[in-house]
Design a protein around this motif. Structure first.
Motif, short mmCIF file in Angstrom:
data_model
loop_
_atom_site.label_atom_id
_atom_site.label_comp_id
_atom_site.label_asym_id
_atom_site.label_seq_id
_atom_site.Cartn_x
_atom_site.Cartn_y
_atom_site.Cartn_z
N HIS A 11 24.52 6.18 -11.26
CA HIS A 11 23.97 7.27 -11.84
C HIS A 11 25.31 8.65 -12.88
O HIS A 11 25.96 8.87 -11.86
N CYS A 12 25.24 8.78 -13.93
CA CYS A 12 26.18 9.61 -14.77
C CYS A 12 25.39 9.55 -16.56
O CYS A 12 24.22 9.34 -16.60
N HIS A 13 26.32 10.75 -17.04
CA HIS A 13 25.96 10.99 -18.28
C HIS A 13 26.80 11.48 -19.25
O HIS A 13 27.12 12.19 -19.53
N ALA A 39 25.68 3.35 -14.55
CA ALA A 39 23.79 3.45 -15.65
C ALA A 39 24.22 4.75 -15.67
O ALA A 39 23.64 5.60 -15.01
N VAL A 40 24.06 4.86 -17.41
CA VAL A 40 24.08 6.45 -17.95
C VAL A 40 22.43 6.80 -18.18
O VAL A 40 22.02 5.80 -18.78
N ASN A 41 22.21 7.95 -18.03
CA ASN A 41 21.08 8.68 -18.07
C ASN A 41 21.06 9.20 -18.76
O ASN A 41 21.41 10.50 -18.66
N PHE A 65 16.55 5.39 -19.40
CA PHE A 65 15.44 6.05 -20.24
C PHE A 65 14.96 7.41 -19.47
O PHE A 65 13.85 7.04 -19.25
N GLY A 66 14.56 8.83 -19.67
CA GLY A 66 14.28 9.75 -19.15
C GLY A 66 13.56 11.02 -18.88
O GLY A 66 15.06 10.91 -20.20
N GLY A 96 15.09 7.06 -16.19
CA GLY A 96 15.52 8.01 -15.43
C GLY A 96 16.98 8.84 -16.71
O GLY A 96 16.67 8.28 -17.22
N GLU A 97 17.27 10.43 -16.67
CA GLU A 97 16.75 10.74 -15.15
C GLU A 97 15.42 11.28 -15.53
O GLU A 97 15.09 11.75 -15.81
#
Length: 299
Positions: A11-13, A39-41, A65-66, A96-97
């Protein structure tokens, strides 16, 4: 920095406007440190195209995508149709996220698509469990991103298909409570994440990677997250920059700092970091190797 361990940043951005222009360099440094996948949220309609473009440009990026609740007020009336369109047109994408406030609709989408969802829960684990029990179970998995819930709730979430992902935020939990919670998590459901550019580990400064502020990002975007570290310092691909005696006033998190998370979690589990790295990497590969994914079980 080369590493013998393989890691999966669950999980990262990296599309965050505070670091977007630096993403190629951050990714290169992180790859060199042993991180194989990110995993780019996405968090809103405004950045889903950036996540998709990053995935198109980098084989190592898993797009997610979230709609995050901080951006609910900015959504258009067609946000959910747009979300479905992005997910359907991107077979490699997860959902997500998302947070509990706009959770159920997106969670149902992830279940329908048979793909994982990444959820961030803050002091609402009872509500989260009730919704997951209503919609679940989730054979494709649900990532409880930056999990800081109790040890007692772990079995209930795990029964529904949850994975427990740990970031630098874990270091804000009392060590005794964190150790009890970690030891309640089945080893086959442990994930690690950076949550970059947020969740800077409270770690030995000499071990940290540093990120400088992207001067092209607007002041509004740089201060959007009141709970996150914002930015500054000197960019370096060498953690030796961390010889400073104190942190800069505002500091962003580098994705390569997942290594600090690895060391901390391994220490609480009385486990060698190499063993935990292998376990968490294998878990992430299994989770993200759904039909249509760019991740292969052979990885």
């Amino acid at each position: 920095m080369c590493s013998t361990v393989k890691l999966f940043d669950s999980h990262c951005h990296l599309q965050d406007p505070r670091i977007l222009n630096m993403a190629p360099q951050l990714i290169d440094t992180a790859l060199s440190s042993g991180i194989k996948h990110f995993a780019v949220n996405g968090v809103s309609e405004n950045d889903w195209h950036l996540v998709k473009q990053m995935s198109d440009n980098y084989q190592c990026v898993v797009p997610c995508f979230g709609l995050h609740p901080w951006y609910v007020a900015e959504r258009t009336p067609f946000w959910f149709n747009a979300l479905k369109d992005f997910c359907h047109s991107t077979p490699a994408a997860t959902v997500g996220e998302i947070l509990v406030e706009v959770f159920q609709q997106q969670l149902e989408l992830a279940k329908e698509l048979k793909r994982p969802a990444s959820v961030h829960c803050v002091r609402a684990f009872g509500d989260l469990l009730r919704i997951m029990q209503h919609v679940g179970p989730f054979p494709a998995g649900v990532i409880l991103h930056s999990y800081l819930g109790s040890a007692e709730m772990v079995p209930e979430f795990a029964k529904l298909g949850a994975y427990f992902s740990f970031s630098g935020h874990l270091m804000s939990m009392k060590e005794k409570k964190a150790k009890k919670m970690l030891r309640a998590v089945p080893v086959e459901r442990i994930l690690l994440e950076s949550d970059a550019p947020d969740a800077l580990p409270k770690s030995d400064l000499d071990s940290l990677f540093w990120v400088e502020k992207d001067s092209s990002a607007s002041e509004e975007l740089q201060t959007k997250d009141v709970n996150s570290a914002s930015s500054s310092g000197n960019l370096s691909d060498n953690p030796a920059v961390g010889s400073k005696s104190v942190l800069p006033q505002e500091t962003l998190n580098h994705p390569a700092n997942i290594h600090s998370v690895l060391r901390y979690v391994a220490s609480l589990l009385d486990m060698r970091k190499e063993e935990l790295a292998e376990i968490s990497f294998r878990n992430a590969i299994c989770l993200f190797s759904f039909e249509g994914s760019k991740i292969s079980l052979e990885a």
